[in-house]
Enzyme design. Sequence first.
Site, PDB file in Angstrom:
ATOM      1  N   CYS A  66       0.880  -1.164   0.000  1.00 21.34           N
ATOM      2  CA  CYS A  66       0.000   0.000   0.000  1.00 21.34           C
ATOM      3  C   CYS A  66       0.922   1.220   0.000  1.00 21.34           C
ATOM      4  CB  CYS A  66      -0.969  -0.022   1.178  1.00 21.34           C
ATOM      5  SG  CYS A  66      -0.207  -0.067   2.813  1.00 21.34           S
ATOM      6  N   HIS A  99      14.646 -14.014  11.971  1.00 23.81           N
ATOM      7  CA  HIS A  99      14.234 -14.081  13.371  1.00 23.81           C
ATOM      8  C   HIS A  99      12.739 -14.306  13.563  1.00 23.81           C
ATOM      9  CE1 HIS A  99      17.949 -11.788  15.181  1.00 23.81           C
ATOM     10  NE2 HIS A  99      18.290 -12.735  14.317  1.00 23.81           N
TER      11      HIS A  99
END
Length: 152
Positions: A66, A99
């Site tokens: 967006c 991670h």
Amino acid sequence: MKPVALASDHGGFAIKELVKGVLDVRGIPYTDYGTNSDESCDYPDFGAPAARAVSEGTSDKAIISCGSGAGMTIVANKFPGVRAVNCYDEWITLLSRQHNDANVMALGERDIDPDEARRLVGLWLDTPFEAGRHARRVSKISELERSPETAI
Ligand code: RB5
């Protein structure tokens, strides 16, 4: 290979089209959940179907865009099993995979130029989850989704 789910609003439309080019070059299939032009629209209408595809297992990954990347990130993270990160530079793109095992990449078109977007998408697709201690942390996110009141 499951298709990568793609979605954008008008503010991220050009990036969505550019992402298709990256996936085409790599021979990766995709499903485009719209929007289909730069005409003004509401990002939840398009981000939700793409995130649902990941949540329900139709796709393993989604790339959504967006204007800022923020709205699409918020929408996607409403869906169980979705870990969406707004990947605004190389460092967060890398860490989101290593991670957090991010399965949804959000991009903000007004913040990233086309070449940078291509680079970040390639980096995100190529970076594996490191697992180890990070797997324990990600599994705690899943526990929180199941029982937000009592999990931790
Ligand atoms: C649309 O103007 C803009 O608000 C949208 O693309 C996005 O940035 C929302 O988070």
